[in-house]
Scaffold this motif. Structure first.
Motif, PDB file in Angstrom:
ATOM      1  N   TYR A  19      -5.985   0.149  -1.921  1.00  0.00           N
ATOM      2  CA  TYR A  19      -4.525   0.218  -1.775  1.00  0.00           C
ATOM      3  C   TYR A  19      -4.117   1.181  -0.695  1.00  0.00           C
ATOM      4  CZ  TYR A  19      -4.318  -2.206  -6.202  1.00  0.00           C
ATOM      5  OH  TYR A  19      -4.469  -3.118  -7.204  1.00  0.00           O
ATOM      6  N   CYS A  20      -5.086   1.524   0.139  1.00  0.00           N
ATOM      7  CA  CYS A  20      -4.792   2.518   1.153  1.00  0.00           C
ATOM      8  C   CYS A  20      -5.019   1.897   2.519  1.00  0.00           C
ATOM      9  CB  CYS A  20      -5.732   3.714   0.937  1.00  0.00           C
ATOM     10  SG  CYS A  20      -5.482   5.033   2.118  1.00  0.00           S
ATOM     11  N   ALA A  21      -4.219   2.310   3.493  1.00  0.00           N
ATOM     12  CA  ALA A  21      -4.422   1.873   4.870  1.00  0.00           C
ATOM     13  C   ALA A  21      -5.192   2.958   5.595  1.00  0.00           C
ATOM     14  CB  ALA A  21      -3.074   1.651   5.552  1.00  0.00           C
ATOM     15  N   TRP A  22      -6.205   2.574   6.340  1.00  0.00           N
ATOM     16  CA  TRP A  22      -7.068   3.542   7.008  1.00  0.00           C
ATOM     17  C   TRP A  22      -7.010   3.315   8.499  1.00  0.00           C
ATOM     18  CZ3 TRP A  22      -9.517   6.480   3.252  1.00  0.00           C
ATOM     19  CH2 TRP A  22      -9.551   5.904   1.962  1.00  0.00           C
ATOM     20  N   GLN A  23      -6.922   4.389   9.255  1.00  0.00           N
ATOM     21  CA  GLN A  23      -6.991   4.256  10.703  1.00  0.00           C
ATOM     22  C   GLN A  23      -7.794   5.402  11.289  1.00  0.00           C
ATOM     23  OE1 GLN A  23      -4.402   2.144  13.163  1.00  0.00           O
ATOM     24  NE2 GLN A  23      -3.693   3.969  14.228  1.00  0.00           N
ATOM     25  N   ARG A  24      -8.835   5.061  12.061  1.00  0.00           N
ATOM     26  CA  ARG A  24      -9.656   6.086  12.690  1.00  0.00           C
ATOM     27  C   ARG A  24      -9.606   5.861  14.194  1.00  0.00           C
ATOM     28  NH1 ARG A  24     -16.149   7.199  12.516  1.00  0.00           N
ATOM     29  NH2 ARG A  24     -16.021   9.450  12.840  1.00  0.00           N
ATOM     30  N   PHE A  25      -9.307   6.920  14.924  1.00  0.00           N
ATOM     31  CA  PHE A  25      -9.281   6.830  16.378  1.00  0.00           C
ATOM     32  C   PHE A  25     -10.668   7.106  16.917  1.00  0.00           C
ATOM     33  CE2 PHE A  25      -4.895   6.206  17.431  1.00  0.00           C
ATOM     34  CZ  PHE A  25      -4.198   6.679  16.332  1.00  0.00           C
ATOM     35  N   LEU A  26     -11.251   6.117  17.573  1.00  0.00           N
ATOM     36  CA  LEU A  26     -12.563   6.247  18.183  1.00  0.00           C
ATOM     37  C   LEU A  26     -12.395   6.429  19.681  1.00  0.00           C
ATOM     38  CD1 LEU A  26     -14.314   3.346  16.268  1.00  0.00           C
ATOM     39  CD2 LEU A  26     -14.396   5.793  15.764  1.00  0.00           C
ATOM     40  N   PRO A  27     -13.454   6.805  20.380  1.00  0.00           N
ATOM     41  CA  PRO A  27     -13.276   7.059  21.819  1.00  0.00           C
ATOM     42  C   PRO A  27     -12.683   5.877  22.581  1.00  0.00           C
ATOM     43  CG  PRO A  27     -15.445   7.794  21.136  1.00  0.00           C
ATOM     44  CD  PRO A  27     -14.828   7.165  19.935  1.00  0.00           C
ATOM     45  N   ALA A  28     -13.060   4.637  22.197  1.00  0.00           N
ATOM     46  CA  ALA A  28     -12.550   3.495  22.967  1.00  0.00           C
ATOM     47  C   ALA A  28     -11.249   2.941  22.423  1.00  0.00           C
ATOM     48  CB  ALA A  28     -13.599   2.389  22.997  1.00  0.00           C
ATOM     49  N   GLY A  29     -10.865   3.354  21.237  1.00  0.00           N
ATOM     50  CA  GLY A  29      -9.639   2.831  20.653  1.00  0.00           C
ATOM     51  C   GLY A  29      -9.697   2.916  19.144  1.00  0.00           C
ATOM     52  N   PRO A  30      -8.564   2.756  18.473  1.00  0.00           N
ATOM     53  CA  PRO A  30      -8.538   2.928  17.027  1.00  0.00           C
ATOM     54  C   PRO A  30      -9.078   1.709  16.279  1.00  0.00           C
ATOM     55  CG  PRO A  30      -6.355   2.427  17.847  1.00  0.00           C
ATOM     56  CD  PRO A  30      -7.229   2.508  19.036  1.00  0.00           C
ATOM     57  N   PHE A  68       0.861  -1.175   0.000  1.00  0.00           N
ATOM     58  CA  PHE A  68       0.000   0.000   0.000  1.00  0.00           C
ATOM     59  C   PHE A  68       0.892   1.219   0.000  1.00  0.00           C
ATOM     60  CE2 PHE A  68       0.509   1.300   4.431  1.00  0.00           C
ATOM     61  CZ  PHE A  68       0.916   0.136   5.038  1.00  0.00           C
ATOM     62  N   ASP A  69       0.399   2.250  -0.673  1.00  0.00           N
ATOM     63  CA  ASP A  69       1.225   3.450  -0.763  1.00  0.00           C
ATOM     64  C   ASP A  69       0.541   4.672  -0.181  1.00  0.00           C
ATOM     65  OD1 ASP A  69       0.588   4.251  -4.280  1.00  0.00           O
ATOM     66  OD2 ASP A  69      -0.708   3.578  -2.652  1.00  0.00           O
ATOM     67  N   LYS A  70      -0.649   4.493   0.344  1.00  0.00           N
ATOM     68  CA  LYS A  70      -1.351   5.647   0.918  1.00  0.00           C
ATOM     69  C   LYS A  70      -1.875   5.264   2.307  1.00  0.00           C
ATOM     70  CE  LYS A  70      -4.471   6.485  -2.256  1.00  0.00           C
ATOM     71  NZ  LYS A  70      -4.607   6.137  -3.646  1.00  0.00           N
ATOM     72  N   MET A  71      -2.026   6.283   3.128  1.00  0.00           N
ATOM     73  CA  MET A  71      -2.575   6.024   4.452  1.00  0.00           C
ATOM     74  C   MET A  71      -3.360   7.250   4.878  1.00  0.00           C
ATOM     75  SD  MET A  71      -0.467   4.451   7.529  1.00  0.00           S
ATOM     76  CE  MET A  71      -0.582   5.204   9.096  1.00  0.00           C
ATOM     77  N   GLN A  72      -4.469   7.026   5.555  1.00  0.00           N
ATOM     78  CA  GLN A  72      -5.252   8.154   6.077  1.00  0.00           C
ATOM     79  C   GLN A  72      -5.546   7.907   7.549  1.00  0.00           C
ATOM     80  OE1 GLN A  72      -8.647  10.084   3.923  1.00  0.00           O
ATOM     81  NE2 GLN A  72      -9.831   9.286   5.641  1.00  0.00           N
ATOM     82  N   VAL A  73      -5.295   8.908   8.352  1.00  0.00           N
ATOM     83  CA  VAL A  73      -5.529   8.799   9.792  1.00  0.00           C
ATOM     84  C   VAL A  73      -6.431   9.951  10.214  1.00  0.00           C
ATOM     85  CG1 VAL A  73      -4.432   8.643  12.052  1.00  0.00           C
ATOM     86  CG2 VAL A  73      -3.198   7.876  10.032  1.00  0.00           C
ATOM     87  N   TRP A  74      -7.503   9.650  10.943  1.00  0.00           N
ATOM     88  CA  TRP A  74      -8.356  10.712  11.471  1.00  0.00           C
ATOM     89  C   TRP A  74      -9.025  10.221  12.746  1.00  0.00           C
ATOM     90  CZ3 TRP A  74      -9.781   7.007   8.249  1.00  0.00           C
ATOM     91  CH2 TRP A  74     -11.102   6.551   8.198  1.00  0.00           C
ATOM     92  N   ASP A  75      -9.819  11.109  13.364  1.00  0.00           N
ATOM     93  CA  ASP A  75     -10.475  10.625  14.571  1.00  0.00           C
ATOM     94  C   ASP A  75     -11.950  10.984  14.558  1.00  0.00           C
ATOM     95  OD1 ASP A  75      -9.523  13.053  17.163  1.00  0.00           O
ATOM     96  OD2 ASP A  75     -10.477  13.299  15.208  1.00  0.00           O
ATOM     97  N   TYR A  76     -12.626  10.630  15.632  1.00  0.00           N
ATOM     98  CA  TYR A  76     -14.076  10.742  15.651  1.00  0.00           C
ATOM     99  C   TYR A  76     -14.554  12.185  15.809  1.00  0.00           C
ATOM    100  CZ  TYR A  76     -13.339  11.309  20.609  1.00  0.00           C
ATOM    101  OH  TYR A  76     -12.916  11.769  21.808  1.00  0.00           O
ATOM    102  N   THR A  77     -13.650  13.083  16.233  1.00  0.00           N
ATOM    103  CA  THR A  77     -14.124  14.450  16.480  1.00  0.00           C
ATOM    104  C   THR A  77     -14.371  15.195  15.184  1.00  0.00           C
ATOM    105  OG1 THR A  77     -11.857  15.244  16.579  1.00  0.00           O
ATOM    106  CG2 THR A  77     -12.911  14.662  18.655  1.00  0.00           C
ATOM    107  N   GLY A  78     -13.789  14.687  14.079  1.00  0.00           N
ATOM    108  CA  GLY A  78     -13.996  15.358  12.806  1.00  0.00           C
ATOM    109  C   GLY A  78     -13.277  16.678  12.686  1.00  0.00           C
ATOM    110  N   LEU A  79     -12.302  16.897  13.553  1.00  0.00           N
ATOM    111  CA  LEU A  79     -11.623  18.181  13.524  1.00  0.00           C
ATOM    112  C   LEU A  79     -10.375  18.175  12.645  1.00  0.00           C
ATOM    113  CD1 LEU A  79     -11.871  19.061  17.316  1.00  0.00           C
ATOM    114  CD2 LEU A  79     -13.163  20.090  15.451  1.00  0.00           C
ATOM    115  N   GLY A  80      -9.897  16.995  12.285  1.00  0.00           N
ATOM    116  CA  GLY A  80      -8.684  16.989  11.467  1.00  0.00           C
ATOM    117  C   GLY A  80      -8.393  15.607  10.921  1.00  0.00           C
TER     118      GLY A  80
END
Lengths: 308, 504
Positions: B268-279, B127-139
């Motif tokens: 082809y992308c790795a996704w990670q979202r941080f939620l209140p209890a864990g990613p 994979f050549d792309k990755m996206q990281v964000w969280d539940y607050t939607g701020l960034g």
């Protein structure tokens, strides 16, 4: 009769002339501590009578049997710690891999051995002059060499023998309590002669080098490592190492008996050995490790070949 | 050399013992060559690797691939029956949920030891792309391999593929390895030889019992001797326990639930979202399949495991999409904001908009749950014993670094062993092994601290902290040098997160 031997080296001024006294009678008064406890092993032998008569002028005379028991006990206490890598010989243990790297590199190149082999010295006869407890001899044996280790101190040979017997790869080392001169008399010859951290403890380096040369086969290798006679070496090897950090007992080294690289090259040349490579050892106090470098101002090692 | 001699000498065991006794008493005086032989060299090895998992095998494979170490005899102790047989992984096999993300540094390591060619024959996904964000939607932050002029950020491979590739790689060499299919029960490290009293003559027994080897007792009654014992037996390492290494650590009150899912299109992308209890992480594993690693508190984890598949797929999509909070807004390139002065050297991914991960269509494997903890051995080495992999350190899976640290350990240890052999050292000596520790321990500790920091920072739902995290997302997204640094560090190309002056 007291025999005075002056060691005259080219380029020395009067302040650097060192005078060694060989007198049986004066030895008893000589301070034992300064000469006996060596990181190399050319030191007064503890077994006295027979060795005493056999030693010639090139090494310091063995202490007469009037040595006090306290002194003997001090020697044996230190002798036991040869293999304690945290004990008084810690600096030598730390230096060992670095000098072995130089020896491996130069000998492999000279004898055209495969540097990627795990036992590149297979088939080579090597003598470790002044082997002490065998710190250098054992790795050489593991690298495949047929090793002979000699030392003038009987106790060191005993320690070396015991330790070498623990590993089948090193139990083949031949240890003898003898001197380089005696080996020359026995007409022994070796492919490589190594005298590491020895020559600074020897009274007549020129004669010593002649013996080393006589032990080397024609086109063989001679490796000598020692400390430079420089201001920096005085500051580090004498003041820092002996007096401040207490790495070595006080009096282990005499600054006046150090050789400069130029002097060493000259006396080796007079003994028919051409110095081909030289390197220095530097110590990094942050990591506690030694490494090879071009800086020969304190510790240095020289590799030479015997011309035929 | 010795082994040949022994082969000739050892007619029967007791006969040899008598022979040896008569040798030993005169050994001290004899200076001529007396070959010191032990009774039976069949159970004597240079290295004993306890634990034949990915990291243990990687070490053995690495030793097999280097000219200085390929002559070593290695014993591998693992009761897993799969080690004995050559595994055939069929292409039609469904993807196993246990996968690892290997960093480019690990890929180079595998290529060096010759194992990567076997990995490429099975399912694997770059994979050549990755996206990281969280539940607050701020960034949000998007990473692209092209930001650091590379082709890939990493590769996701099933653990069984990595393992069998290492096995295949070793089988194709003449490496002397012996597999012991049992468990380690006890270990004896015989007294060191540092203080030898000169006066005592060496007794036959002292010489006879192997004075410079460690003895390992196995559960099936066999014993073996080795110059060096490598503990590669995982988080509950027996070697670590027997050698008396203390550990520091704590368990996170979180479990991870893992499974394989299927999409309608390629990913082809790795996704990670941080939620209140864990990613929650979605990693592509090839052929429209992806792997899910979802960290949450233990009760929710067991609920998720037991609920039916459709419900689970629903909550998965919910967690990846609008669940728990809004989507972050993408900043359009026209607007002026405080980061504009960094734009000159902007990374490719700085301009990319936020994307929603591909929808999960169905579940493709069983769900597995693991507890998570942090554990670190205070020391990695002692005389004749060294720890690598999870036995030395266990981390949170949130950045996919765990096994990569282990492979880094294996690579460094095999290099240090080669350096030791080059100068004729005894490979079990502490001074040599300390070099390995000095190299790996700081790097591992820093990585663990970073991951632990993330874990703590993202597990708290607190207004000002949320804003801080959003700022961190923005910072990583738009401050290009920082992003490049992060990518290099996570790829294993850089040992420490900041370009600190190197002390080694």
């Amino acid at each position: 009769m007291a025999a005075r031997h002056l060691r005259i080296l080219s380029g020395c001024n009067g302040a650097l002339l060192s005078v060694r006294f060989f007198s049986d009678s004066t030895l008893a008064q000589e301070p034992i501590a300064s000469t006996a406890i060596d990181s190399a092993s050319v030191s007064p032998s503890i077994n006295t009578a027979e060795n005493h008569s056999q030693l010639n002028n090139n090494k310091k005379h063995s202490a007469p049997s009037s040595l006090k028991h306290a002194e003997l006990a001090k020697f044996s206490a230190i002798a036991d710690t040869w293999w304690d890598s945290e004990g008084p010989y810690k600096p030598l243990h730390a230096l060992n891999p670095t000098r072995l790297a130089f020896i491996r590199s130069t000998l492999c190149r000279h004898f055209r051995k495969d540097p990627y082999s795990a036992r590149p010295f297979e088939g080579l006869n090597i003598v470790d002059v002044g082997c002490g407890g065998g710190i250098l001899s054992e790795p050489l044996a593991r690298m495949g060499a047929t090793v002979t280790g000699i030392d003038a101190v009987e106790k060191n040979i005993k320690i070396a023998r015991l330790h070498a017997d623990l590993d089948p790869e090193t139990s083949t080392i031949e240890y003898c309590c003898t001197t380089a001169e005696k080996l020359v008399e026995e007409q022994r010859k070796f492919d490589a002669v190594i005298a590491s951290e020895v020559i600074e403890h020897v009274a007549d380096p020129a004669e010593f080098c002649k013996s080393l040369s006589a032990l080397t086969v024609s086109e063989g290798a001679t490796v000598i490592s020692t400390i430079n006679r420089s201001m920096r070496a005085y500051a580090t090897a004498i003041i820092a190492a002996e007096h401040i950090l207490h790495w070595l007992p006080k009096g282990t080294h005499q600054w006046s008996s150090f050789l400069t690289p130029e002097e060493l090259v000259l006396i080796l040349q007079r003994a028919s050995i051409d110095v081909k490579e030289m390197a220095g050892f530097v110590y990094n106090p942050l990591t506690g490790r030694w490494s090879l470098s071009d800086d020969i101002s304190v510790n240095f090692i020289a590799f030479g070949t015997k011309n035929s | 050399m010795n082994r040949i001699i022994v082969g000739r000498l050892s007619v029967n065991v007791s006969g040899l013992r008598v022979l040896q006794r008569s040798f030993c008493s005169s050994v001290a005086e004899k200076e001529s060559e007396v070959k010191q032989s032990f009774t039976n060299n069949d159970d004597q090895y240079d290295v004993a690797v306890v634990g034949g998992g990915m990291v243990g095998m990687a070490l053995a494979c690495s030793l097999a691939s280097m000219p200085l170490t390929k002559h070593l005899s290695v014993a591998i102790i693992d009761s897993n029956p799969a080690l004995g047989k050559s595994n055939f992984i069929k292409k039609e096999d469904p993807p196993d949920p246990r996968v690892s993300t290997v960093t480019p540094a690990t890929i180079s390591f595998f290529k060096e030891i010759g194992a990567w060619q076997y990995v490429q024959q099975h399912r694997h996904a770059y994979f050549d792309k990755m996206q990281v964000w969280d539940y607050t939607g701020l960034g949000y932050t998007k990473y692209n391999a092209r930001d650091v002029n590379k082709e890939i950020l990493g590769c996701v491979v099933e653990n069984k593929v990595l393992h069998s590739s290492l096995l295949s790689c070793m089988q194709n060499t003449e490496f002397r390895k012996t597999i012991y299919p049992s468990r380690l029960t006890s270990m004896a490290l015989l007294p060191s030889s540092s203080s030898i009293s000169v006066d005592s003559t060496p007794s036959a027994t002292t010489l006879f019992t192997k004075g410079h080897l460690a003895k390992l007792d196995l559960s099936d009654g066999k014993s073996l001797y080795a110059k060096l014992v490598v503990g590669a037996d995982g988080g509950k390492s027996r070697v670590r326990e027997l050698a008396g290494f203390k550990t520091t650590g704590w368990s996170y009150s979180q479990n991870a639930i893992i499974c394989t899912v299927e999409h309608n299109k390629e990913n082809y992308c790795a996704w990670q979202r941080f939620l209140p209890a864990g990613p929650i992480a979605l990693l592509p594993i090839g052929d429209n399949f992806s792997n899910i690693v979802w960290t949450m508190n233990p009760k929710d984890a067991s609920d998720c495991k037991s609920m039916n598949e459709d419900d689970f797929v629903k909550i998965l999509n919910h967690a990846l999409d609008y669940g728990y909070g809004p989507h972050p807004k993408s900043i359009s390139s026209g607007s002026v904001d405080m980061f504009s002065w960094f734009r000159g050297d902007a990374t490719l991914s700085a301009k990319e908009c936020f994307e929603v991960p591909p929808r999960v269509v169905k579940l493709a494997s069983e769900r597995m749950v693991f507890p998570l903890s942090l554990k670190h051995a205070n020391n990695y080495v002692s005389k004749r014993v060294v720890l690598i992999g999870d036995a030395a350190h266990t981390v949170h899976p949130l950045a996919g670094q765990g096994v990569n640290l282990g492979f880094g350990d294996a690579s460094t240890l095999s290099r240090i062993i080669a350096e030791g052999i080059a100068v004729g050292a005894d490979i079990g000596e502490v001074s040599l092994l300390k070099k390995y520790e000095a190299e790996r321990k700081p790097a591992n500790i820093v990585m663990m601290a970073v991951l632990d920091g993330f874990q703590k920072a993202y597990s708290v739902d607190f207004g000002p902290l949320n804003i801080l995290r959003a700022a961190a997302f923005h910072g990583a997204q738009y401050i290009s040098p920082l992003k490049r640094n992060i990518i290099s560090y996570a790829s294993g190309e850089q040992r420490l997160p900041l370009p600190l002056p190197l002390f080694t």
